[in-house]
Design an enzyme around this catalytic site. Structure first.
Site, PDB file in Angstrom:
ATOM      1  N   GLU A   1     -91.332 -61.001  29.890  1.00  8.15           N
ATOM      2  CA  GLU A   1     -91.893 -59.984  28.992  1.00  8.15           C
ATOM      3  C   GLU A   1     -90.899 -59.520  27.925  1.00  8.15           C
ATOM      4  O   GLU A   1     -91.296 -59.114  26.833  1.00  8.15           O
ATOM      5  CB  GLU A   1     -92.413 -58.783  29.786  1.00  8.15           C
ATOM      6  CG  GLU A   1     -93.674 -59.085  30.601  1.00  8.15           C
ATOM      7  CD  GLU A   1     -93.389 -59.618  32.000  1.00  8.15           C
ATOM      8  OE1 GLU A   1     -92.212 -59.959  32.275  1.00  8.15           O
ATOM      9  OE2 GLU A   1     -94.333 -59.685  32.802  1.00  8.15           O
TER      10      GLU A   1
ATOM     11  N   PHE B   1     -99.674 -50.403  43.818  1.00  8.27           N
ATOM     12  CA  PHE B   1     -99.016 -51.688  43.593  1.00  8.27           C
ATOM     13  C   PHE B   1     -98.848 -51.931  42.087  1.00  8.27           C
ATOM     14  O   PHE B   1     -99.792 -51.758  41.317  1.00  8.27           O
ATOM     15  CB  PHE B   1     -99.834 -52.822  44.227  1.00  8.27           C
ATOM     16  CG  PHE B   1     -99.230 -54.182  43.957  1.00  8.27           C
ATOM     17  CD1 PHE B   1     -97.982 -54.524  44.474  1.00  8.27           C
ATOM     18  CD2 PHE B   1     -99.885 -55.113  43.166  1.00  8.27           C
ATOM     19  CE1 PHE B   1     -97.415 -55.749  44.207  1.00  8.27           C
ATOM     20  CE2 PHE B   1     -99.325 -56.347  42.902  1.00  8.27           C
ATOM     21  CZ  PHE B   1     -98.085 -56.673  43.426  1.00  8.27           C
ATOM     22  N   GLN B   2     -97.667 -52.317  41.689  1.00  6.39           N
ATOM     23  CA  GLN B   2     -97.319 -52.566  40.283  1.00  6.39           C
ATOM     24  C   GLN B   2     -97.601 -51.352  39.399  1.00  6.39           C
ATOM     25  O   GLN B   2     -97.955 -51.489  38.232  1.00  6.39           O
ATOM     26  CB  GLN B   2     -98.016 -53.826  39.744  1.00  6.39           C
ATOM     27  CG  GLN B   2     -97.471 -55.090  40.409  1.00  6.39           C
ATOM     28  CD  GLN B   2     -97.812 -56.375  39.662  1.00  6.39           C
ATOM     29  OE1 GLN B   2     -98.839 -56.465  39.011  1.00  6.39           O
ATOM     30  NE2 GLN B   2     -96.936 -57.365  39.791  1.00  6.39           N
TER      31      GLN B   2
ATOM     32  N   LYS C   1    -106.692 -49.993  34.137  1.00  7.83           N
ATOM     33  CA  LYS C   1    -107.618 -51.121  34.296  1.00  7.83           C
ATOM     34  C   LYS C   1    -109.076 -50.683  34.220  1.00  7.83           C
ATOM     35  O   LYS C   1    -109.916 -51.403  33.681  1.00  7.83           O
ATOM     36  CB  LYS C   1    -107.336 -51.824  35.636  1.00  7.83           C
ATOM     37  CG  LYS C   1    -107.967 -53.197  35.710  1.00  7.83           C
ATOM     38  CD  LYS C   1    -107.502 -53.965  36.933  1.00  7.83           C
ATOM     39  CE  LYS C   1    -108.102 -55.366  36.940  1.00  7.83           C
ATOM     40  NZ  LYS C   1    -107.704 -56.105  38.158  1.00  7.83           N
TER      41      LYS C   1
ATOM     42  N   MET D   1     -66.898 -62.209  21.937  1.00  7.48           N
ATOM     43  CA  MET D   1     -66.546 -60.896  21.378  1.00  7.48           C
ATOM     44  C   MET D   1     -65.859 -60.047  22.447  1.00  7.48           C
ATOM     45  O   MET D   1     -64.935 -59.290  22.151  1.00  7.48           O
ATOM     46  CB  MET D   1     -67.799 -60.202  20.831  1.00  7.48           C
ATOM     47  CG  MET D   1     -67.495 -59.025  19.926  1.00  7.48           C
ATOM     48  SD  MET D   1     -66.482 -59.481  18.486  1.00  7.48           S
ATOM     49  CE  MET D   1     -67.733 -59.797  17.236  1.00  7.48           C
TER      50      MET D   1
END
Lengths: 178, 600
Positions: free
Chosen positions: B62, B124-125, B174, B496
């Site tokens: 993502e 969940f999630q 949802k 760096m």
């Protein structure tokens, strides 16, 4: 024009009109904590007849440059309608409400009532061993009252934080369209 | 616009929330979504399946979806769109969102959420996405009523693209996606938002003050940043027009590269920590500075108390909170960079005062003397490839081929060398993570650029450490046949970090060696791409030419000098006139103080 070499701190009482939507207070508070600004007090409630606009009063302190930043950062939040620095804009009233519980017996009760009278605090609850006083005023007045009550039996203090409004005809509006 | 769109309730509802979202995206002109599916966003994926107007690009992580959307946005000027699921989908996107926030890139990110009745139950999630992303976005929304859905999507696009652009999250439970919802069209552009009204038109009195200062200037400079790029290609054209009509020197920030043509004689290079000697000394010594669309970032100013001590400063920015934040300015101008430049050009013509041509000629003689230092000089001798040489040859060969070329980078030494040695003539050709400094930005950003410009040459100039942070996107390149070229300057160090350890921490190279590297040639092959390698300077041109000629994704592993440092450098805590130059060049700096070491 803010001068970055000016390290003098000043207090600012800032009124913010916001859309009364979920998360708006978190945005304001997150801005202060995320950028390391002080909040001395913060109050909020809806102020228009439809309940869509809330007014937040923030008392903060910082250098002139920091206070300018605070106002600019608040103003760019999407749900913010208006930001007004009452301290800078002229004469204004600041009030705070406090509920102060004093517990004690005998002479202390008499003294507590005498001081409350002098400070124009009202008794809003009493038992044989306690009083709850209600008082309004600016923060200094409430601080002074609490300091006097401490040796007499100050048990608990609940304060609202400041609300403020400009004196005279000038208005920042309550409905955000101005 | 009513908050609840009550007028739509009169007609029977025929669309699901997911369909409303897609229709609103389409109305907003969206052609591509970068995303990754999951339970909470299945209704949107189902709606995507049943239409052809909007293309979905399946990324492998993502974070990469957001960077791809950023690359898409920065190379087109459009809003980039991201779709991720709830919980880990949203939290993985956070780095990309902060990246877009810091660099002012317009992105709309749709996140799935558990159904409204489960919010707050540790489902969940589930994650508090609006809570987590509040400081990571310009604005965010949690849609709890179907009636708000279409309005919120339209508003999100308006907020993302207007004013100072930035990322906007829309969190979509949802049930809101499944339930029927009313559709409302976007409000007409002339209808103002209730509370959000960024100022784009500059105050003419301030413009006249600015022009009066500029006309009287003896040692002026124009310092232009990403705000000019964000204001569209017209703003870059106006910048070029203004700089040429005034005869002033022009420097660009890292974010502003391409706003002014790099090959123009009035361009004095990038400024800041790894900017050119001449740009930084011009900033230090100027008497009037015109900052357009830059924000006096600490990488640009160096030590604030010693920053451009003798100059009057004019600062034009669309974000009032950027003005007087770090540096006190004399003439603040709030407005869109393009409008400001147009107003400045008109006012310059109207103002009868003649500019001080003689003083300007003397200023240019001084600048030319600084230029003569040739601060970007390096010596390529022997077979070990100097990283600067690799970038320079890449630039020269792409120029010679004349193809439309876009460059992205990861973060580190290679990024600074790319900024120093790759020239840009036009805006929107250079995509780099400037504010957040996100390693792993370049590959997914290049993906987004290639989607928007299928026929262009898109190159990710990378380091071997950064590239591994989003290497999984090689799979996306293969799936969509995106011929992105990954040009790795491989010095086997987090260069760096190694450079700072050498200069500031006594050469103790703590954890900065890239141990156990993959074989990048085989890695490319395993992802259905082409791998190639250059280990000697004689090989370099051949590898670059082959890489460009192949119409497939390529990883070119360019094995470069491991100990090379990036110069010039203003050490942290130092002023512009305390730059360190490369070996063999004079230039003064004492050491770095503890005060400086504290800074990043």
């Amino acid at each position: 024009m803010p001068d970055p070499t000016d390290n003098n701190m000043r207090a600012a009482t800032i009124a913010v009109l916001v859309e009364n939507e979920a998360g708006v207070l978190a945005r304001v508070i997150g801005l202060f904590s995320g950028r390391g600004y002080n909040i001395d007090s913060l109050t909020v409630a809806p102020v228009d007849e439809t309940g869509r606009i809330s007014r937040i009063t923030i008392v903060t302190s910082g250098t002139e440059m920091v206070i300018e930043q605070i106002k600019a950062q608040l103003d760019r939040l999407v749900p913010v309608h208006k930001v007004s620095d009452l301290t800078l804009e002229g004469p204004h009233l600041v009030r705070e409400l406090a509920l102060i519980k004093v517990v004690g017996k005998g002479d202390n009760r008499v003294e507590a009532l005498r001081l409350a009278d002098a400070f124009r605090a009202r008794v809003v609850d009493a038992t044989t061993e306690s009083f709850v006083f209600e008082m309004t005023g600016n923060a200094d007045k409430i601080d002074a009252f609490c300091a006097l009550m401490r040796p007499i039996g100050l048990a608990e203090v609940s304060r609202t934080g400041a609300v403020a409004i400009a004196r005279g005809v000038s208005s920042i509006g309550s409905f955000g369209e101005g | 616009m009513s908050a609840t769109s009550q007028h739509a309730d009169a007609t029977p509802l025929t669309m699901s929330g997911a369909e409303v979202v897609l229709r609103a995206l389409k109305e907003q002109g969206v052609e591509v979504i970068f995303g990754y599916p999951g339970g909470a966003v299945l209704p949107i994926y189902d709606a995507i399946f049943q239409q052809n107007a909007i293309r979905h690009i399946l990324v492998r992580h993502e974070q990469a979806a957001v960077h791809a959307a950023e690359g898409y946005a920065r190379s087109t000027g459009k809003v980039g769109v991201v779709l991720v699921t709830s919980g880990p989908g949203a939290t993985n996107a956070v780095t990309g969102l902060v990246d877009a926030l810091m660099d002012s890139i317009p992105v709309v990110c749709l996140t799935g959420q558990v159904p409204t009745h489960l919010i707050g139950n540790d489902a969940f999630q589930e994650a508090d996405t609006t809570g987590i992303t509040r400081p990571a976005t310009k604005h965010n929304y949690l849609v709890k009523k179907s009636g708000d859905l279409a309005r919120v999507v339209h508003e999100a696009f308006h907020v993302a693209r207007s004013g100072r652009p930035g990322p906007v999250v829309i969190d979509l439970p949802k049930d809101i996606l499944i339930n029927k919802a009313p559709y409302t069209e976007a409000p007409p552009p002339e209808q103002p938002h209730r509370s959000y009204r960024p100022q784009t038109e500059p105050d003419m009195a301030q413009i006249r003050k600015a022009v009066a200062l500029l006309k009287a200037a003896k040692k002026p400079v124009v310092y232009a940043g990403g705000g000019v790029i964000n204001a569209g290609p017209e703003a870059s054209a106006l910048l070029t027009q203004f700089v040429r009509m005034t005869g002033f020197p022009c420097t660009n920030t890292l974010m502003g590269l391409g706003a002014y043509p790099s090959s123009d004689p009035q361009f004095i290079g990038m400024l800041g920590m790894h900017g050119t000697y001449e740009a930084n000394l011009v900033m230090h010594g100027c008497d009037v500075m015109l900052n357009i669309g830059a924000r006096f970032d600490d990488r640009v100013t160096g030590k604030l108390t010693h920053f451009s001590p003798g100059s009057k400063k004019i600062h034009a920015d669309i974000d009032p909170s950027s003005i007087n934040k770090n540096v006190k300015v004399d003439v603040p101008i709030v407005g869109d960079a393009g409008r400001v430049l147009a107003a400045l050009i008109a006012a310059w013509k109207d103002d009868p005062a003649p500019p001080d041509r003689e003083a300007l000629a003397a200023w240019w003689r001084q600048i030319d003397a600084w230029r003569a230092k040739d601060c970007l000089h390096y010596v390529q001798s022997g077979s070990i490839i100097k990283p600067q040489h690799a970038v320079k040859r890449l630039y020269e060969i792409t120029r010679e081929l004349g193809r439309e070329t876009f460059v992205t980078t990861e973060v580190g030494q290679h990024q600074m060398w790319a900024a120093q040695y790759f020239g840009f003539e036009k805006p929107n050709r250079w995509m780099t993570s400037g504010g957040l400094g996100t390693m792993g930005y370049g590959l997914p950003a290049a993906m987004g650029v290639q989607i928007a410009h299928p026929d262009a040459l898109v190159i990710d100039i990378a380091g071997e450490a950064s590239i591994l942070m989003n290497i999984q996107e090689m799979g996306t390149l293969a799936q969509y046949r995106l011929p992105v070229k990954v040009f790795i300057l491989n010095n086997e160090y987090m260069g760096m970090v190694r450079q700072w350890q050498e200069l500031l921490h006594g050469g103790r190279y703590s954890e900065s060696y890239s141990a156990a590297l993959p074989d990048f040639v085989k890695l490319a092959e395993s992802f259905h791409a082409v791998g190639m390698r250059a280990t000697s300077a004689d090989d370099l041109d051949r590898v670059i030419r082959e890489m460009i000629a192949i119409d497939k994704p390529v990883i070119a592993d360019i094995c470069v000098d491991q100990k090379e440092n990036c110069f010039p450098m203003i050490p942290s805590g130092a002023a512009h006139n305390e730059m360190i130059l490369g070996p063999g060049q004079e230039g003064g700096v004492a050491g770095v103080t503890d005060e400086g070491k504290v800074l990043v």
